[in-house]
Design a protein around this motif. Structure first.
Motif, PDB file in Angstrom:
ATOM      1  N   PHE A 190       0.864  -1.162   0.000  1.00 44.54           N
ATOM      2  CA  PHE A 190       0.000   0.000   0.000  1.00 44.54           C
ATOM      3  C   PHE A 190       0.911   1.225   0.000  1.00 44.54           C
ATOM      4  O   PHE A 190       2.029   1.187   0.523  1.00 44.54           O
ATOM      5  N   VAL A 191       0.440   2.315  -0.572  1.00 45.71           N
ATOM      6  CA  VAL A 191       1.175   3.572  -0.548  1.00 45.71           C
ATOM      7  C   VAL A 191       0.325   4.578   0.222  1.00 45.71           C
ATOM      8  O   VAL A 191      -0.760   4.967  -0.229  1.00 45.71           O
ATOM      9  N   VAL A 192       0.802   4.950   1.400  1.00 43.65           N
ATOM     10  CA  VAL A 192       0.059   5.842   2.291  1.00 43.65           C
ATOM     11  C   VAL A 192       0.697   7.228   2.236  1.00 43.65           C
ATOM     12  O   VAL A 192       1.885   7.376   2.524  1.00 43.65           O
ATOM     13  N   GLY A 193      -0.077   8.231   1.878  1.00 40.66           N
ATOM     14  CA  GLY A 193       0.425   9.598   1.831  1.00 40.66           C
ATOM     15  C   GLY A 193      -0.048  10.409   3.018  1.00 40.66           C
ATOM     16  O   GLY A 193      -0.964  10.000   3.746  1.00 40.66           O
ATOM     17  N   TYR A 194       0.562  11.553   3.201  1.00 38.16           N
ATOM     18  CA  TYR A 194       0.133  12.428   4.300  1.00 38.16           C
ATOM     19  C   TYR A 194      -1.340  12.809   4.142  1.00 38.16           C
ATOM     20  O   TYR A 194      -2.058  12.968   5.128  1.00 38.16           O
ATOM     21  N   GLU A 195      -1.809  12.934   2.906  1.00 40.24           N
ATOM     22  CA  GLU A 195      -3.207  13.266   2.679  1.00 40.24           C
ATOM     23  C   GLU A 195      -4.133  12.227   3.300  1.00 40.24           C
ATOM     24  O   GLU A 195      -5.242  12.556   3.749  1.00 40.24           O
ATOM     25  N   ASP A 196      -3.722  10.958   3.339  1.00 43.85           N
ATOM     26  CA  ASP A 196      -4.540   9.918   3.958  1.00 43.85           C
ATOM     27  C   ASP A 196      -4.687  10.161   5.456  1.00 43.85           C
ATOM     28  O   ASP A 196      -5.762   9.965   6.034  1.00 43.85           O
ATOM     29  N   VAL A 197      -3.608  10.584   6.076  1.00 40.85           N
ATOM     30  CA  VAL A 197      -3.648  10.893   7.507  1.00 40.85           C
ATOM     31  C   VAL A 197      -4.536  12.107   7.754  1.00 40.85           C
ATOM     32  O   VAL A 197      -5.320  12.146   8.709  1.00 40.85           O
ATOM     33  N   VAL A 198      -4.430  13.108   6.887  1.00 37.03           N
ATOM     34  CA  VAL A 198      -5.266  14.297   7.017  1.00 37.03           C
ATOM     35  C   VAL A 198      -6.744  13.925   6.886  1.00 37.03           C
ATOM     36  O   VAL A 198      -7.599  14.441   7.618  1.00 37.03           O
ATOM     37  N   THR A 199      -7.064  13.034   5.984  1.00 33.51           N
ATOM     38  CA  THR A 199      -8.451  12.611   5.806  1.00 33.51           C
ATOM     39  C   THR A 199      -9.002  11.989   7.076  1.00 33.51           C
ATOM     40  O   THR A 199     -10.144  12.252   7.474  1.00 33.51           O
ATOM     41  N   VAL A 200      -8.214  11.157   7.737  1.00 33.85           N
ATOM     42  CA  VAL A 200      -8.656  10.522   8.976  1.00 33.85           C
ATOM     43  C   VAL A 200      -8.769  11.551  10.099  1.00 33.85           C
ATOM     44  O   VAL A 200      -9.750  11.573  10.851  1.00 33.85           O
ATOM     45  N   ALA A 201      -7.775  12.418  10.213  1.00 28.81           N
ATOM     46  CA  ALA A 201      -7.786  13.425  11.272  1.00 28.81           C
ATOM     47  C   ALA A 201      -8.863  14.477  11.032  1.00 28.81           C
ATOM     48  O   ALA A 201      -9.402  15.050  11.981  1.00 28.81           O
TER      49      ALA A 201
END
Length: 219
Positions: free
Chosen positions: A45-56
């Motif tokens: 999987f490729v996890v970007g900072y945007e993914d973390v922002v979406t969760v937060a």
């Protein structure tokens, strides 16, 4: 009657993601995803900072710090290969109900898959399970700042990561416009000044390696 014009594709894209950041993604394998043919064997999987922002739900120094804690910790723990979910234990020195540790732990779980008692138990026989791999109040340290340990369950190798949050730039007086933004009374100039200062702090966290210390731990 509304006088608003129909947004162009470019305007829509900007509305959906108005702020961009230049930070490398995190590559991480997931044995369950591979077994269920979500991923090809060995593909991450490729996890970007945007993914973390979406969760937060927002971008801030805490979210950016969590992303970088995961990034530098996993890079140290897996210098020659992609990290593997279900083989990564995450330990926090602080309590779950601490605003910093609880949120950071949740975001680390998004990246690593490590979870508490409510985590995924694995496929038949527990294959790929991540339950019980995230713990709080798990150790003591003299480090100053949010500190987490990452342990490989396959090799028992462990690294400790400290986020020197006290060294994050304060953003200056423009940060004081936050209250006006929340109340909806900020002017366009105040909003622009706040955005530049706020996201400047986030970019500093994402770019400044000196804000993080990584220490390999001996058995």
């Amino acid at each position: 009657m509304s006088t608003e014009s129909t947004p162009t594709d470019a305007q829509t894209d900007e509305t959906n993601w108005a702020v961009t950041y230049d930070v490398d993604p995190i590559r991480i394998r997931d044995p369950v995803a591979e077994a269920l043919a979500v991923l090809e064997p060995g593909d991450p999987f490729v996890v970007g900072y945007e993914d973390v922002v979406t969760v937060a739900g927002h971008s801030c120094p805490t979210a950016a710090g969590a992303y970088r804690i995961a990034q530098v910790g996993l890079e140290a723990l897996y210098p020659d290969s992609d990290p593997v979910r279900s083989e990564i234990e995450v330990l926090a020195t602080g309590p779950r109900d601490d605003p910093g540790y609880g949120i950071t732990g949740q975001l680390l779980s998004v990246v690593t898959g490590a979870a508490g008692i409510d985590g995924f138990g694995g496929l038949a026989g527990g294959f790929g399970g991540r339950q019980g791999l995230l713990s709080f109040d798990a150790f003591q340290t003299d480090a100053v700042g949010p500190t987490f340990r990452f342990r490989r369950t396959d090799t028992d190798e462990t690294v400790e990561v400290t986020y020197h949050v006290g060294d994050v730039p304060d953003g200056g007086p423009a940060i004081g416009h936050l209250g006006d933004l929340v109340e909806g009374t900020a002017s366009d100039d105040q909003r622009a000044a706040f955005a530049e200062a706020w996201h400047g702090r986030v970019r500093a966290v994402l770019a400044d390696d000196s804000l993080f210390s990584v220490t390999p731990l001996e058995d």
